[in-house]
Design an enzyme around this catalytic site. Structure first.
Site, PDB file in Angstrom:
ATOM      1  CE  LYS A   1      15.832 -24.022  18.061  1.00  0.00           C
ATOM      2  NZ  LYS A   1      15.437 -22.805  17.350  1.00  0.00           N
TER       3      LYS A   1
ATOM      4  N   GLY B   1       2.198 -33.081  12.400  1.00  0.00           N
ATOM      5  CA  GLY B   1       1.513 -32.116  13.268  1.00  0.00           C
ATOM      6  C   GLY B   1       0.326 -32.694  14.016  1.00  0.00           C
TER       7      GLY B   1
ATOM      8  N   GLY C   1       8.144 -36.526  12.076  1.00  0.00           N
ATOM      9  CA  GLY C   1       9.033 -36.717  10.926  1.00  0.00           C
ATOM     10  C   GLY C   1      10.411 -37.249  11.269  1.00  0.00           C
TER      11      GLY C   1
ATOM     12  NE  ARG D   1       2.318 -37.632   5.202  1.00  0.00           N
ATOM     13  CZ  ARG D   1       2.383 -36.389   5.626  1.00  0.00           C
ATOM     14  NH1 ARG D   1       2.152 -35.391   4.785  1.00  0.00           N
ATOM     15  NH2 ARG D   1       2.667 -36.117   6.879  1.00  0.00           N
TER      16      ARG D   1
END
Length: 399
Positions: free
Chosen positions: A198, A378, A355, A37
């Site tokens: 999921k 996110g 990620g 980053r």
């Protein structure tokens, strides 16, 4: 998509430029363990420095809940920023008030100053007008280079852009341009690969994608939920049986939108999840009752690669199997290598993010070959879900 970039910034020598960056990097024993980053924001900082601006970095680190926490101080990150920039980085022990103002007053043109963690103040996450005003007092111009924090309407990501002339940094610009190619105005056919464990974490994502893509490949543990909803016995595989109706509604929505749903035809099964576990390839309708599917099989990979071959655009979020442990990485690696090869040929625009996805592409050693790999987490997910991103929307409004 219109917003101002660094190309619109001229005659900024001596100007105080507040630059929102993402320095929320992993740290172990006081050392930064992954500088990705920091490397991403370095070009913006260098460019502003070369133009003679005074660069004042704003960032958050961790979740200090609005008060100072010693081990969440950005002071520990400053040496890593210095090393990557190959330039001295000064530090101020607060992001507003006298400590910030005094440090800024001592800056020379081209200097870089890192202000303390913005989240040490409750006003940051509340986007409190008084806190925004205090931050804005530190600068003449505002540059947002933190797409990864753009889904938050915080003081340093959204509030400042309402107080100062606002521009997108080079990372923000690259990310937005890549995302526009991926889903905003893509070349068709568009194929999306969505994997991971999921369905429950990706319902909004799947519901948005079926309206926008030509084919949706579903892999990872979440494929089991879709298979079970169609009456397949998935044995001991990870499966959210309570989401059967949700899975059926997504399949129905895809059919209505003309989006093909691509589910595994075969799977790699094992009775334990460990490296080198005994495993076998079985038809998806012949999963043993005491086994679990840990990867999609070779027939499924061939079908996925066929879709990638037909695609002009690929959007990828989530691995196809439990790639962290061999041999359950084979499908993810094979599909990633095929997508990378087509991208290198200039035949495919490939955009990936999240990620696990970044880790999987690094594992396959192809991350550098994709058109764009987002480190945003996110924010990338919310963009794929079709949700507004306050930090981006405010830049558009400023143009």
């Amino acid at each position: 998509m219109t917003f101002k970039t660094l190309d619109d910034l001229t005659d900024i020598a001596g100007k105080r430029v507040l630059v929102r960056v993402d320095l929320n990097v992993p740290v172990k024993d006081g050392q930064v363990t992954d500088t990705t980053r920091i490397e991403r924001v370095a070009p913006t900082i260098r460019e502003l420095s070369e133009k003679g601006a005074k660069i004042i970095l704003l960032a958050h680190f961790g979740r200090p809940k609005g008060e100072p926490v010693a081990d969440m101080s950005l002071k520990a990150i400053a040496p890593a920023v210095e090393e990557i920039l190959d330039q001295r980085v000064h530090f101020a022990a607060d992001c507003i008030g006298d400590k910030a103002a005094n440090a800024i007053a001592e800056m020379n043109d081209g200097d870089v100053l890192l202000l303390e963690n913005t989240r040490f103040h409750k006003g940051e996450e509340k986007n409190d007008p008084a806190f925004v005003t205090a931050l804005a007092a530190n600068g003449d111009l505002y540059v947002n280079d933190a797409f990864s924090a753009a889904h938050r309407a915080h003081a340093s990501t959204e509030g400042l852009a309402q107080h100062l002339p606002a521009y997108a940094g080079r990372t923000m610009q690259a990310e937005l341009e890549a995302l526009e190619k991926g889903l905003g105005n893509p070349k068709r056919p568009v194929v999306a690969i969505v994997g991971g464990a999921k369905v429950s974490t990706k319902i909004d994502l799947l519901q948005n994608l079926v309206k926008k893509v030509d084919a949706l490949v579903i892999g990872g543990g979440m494929a089991n939920t879709f298979l079970a909803a169609q009456g397949v016995d998935v044995g001991k595989s990870l499966c959210e049986h309570d989401l059967a109706e949700t899975a059926k509604s997504i399949i129905a929505a895809a059919a209505a939108a003309g989006c093909a749903i691509v589910l595994p035809e075969d799977g790699v099964v094992a009775r334990e999840f460990k490296a080198g576990a005994d495993n076998a390839v079985v038809d998806i309708k012949a999963i043993p009752a005491d086994a679990m599917v840990l990867d999609v099989g070779p027939k499924s990979v061939a079908a996925i690669n066929d879709w990638i071959s037909r695609a002009e655009t690929l959007v990828w979020n989530g691995p196809l199997g439990a790639f962290e442990i061999a041999p359950f990485d084979k499908a993810t690696v094979a599909a990633a290598k095929h997508a990378a090869a087509r991208t290198r040929q200039g035949s495919l625009v490939s955009v990936a993010g999240g990620g696990d996805t970044v880790a999987a592409l690094n594992h396959a050693e192809v991350a550098d070959d994709f058109t764009y790999v987002s480190t945003a987490g996110g924010a990338f997910l919310e963009w794929m879900e079709g949700k507004p991103l306050p930090g981006v929307d405010i830049l558009h409004k400023q143009k």
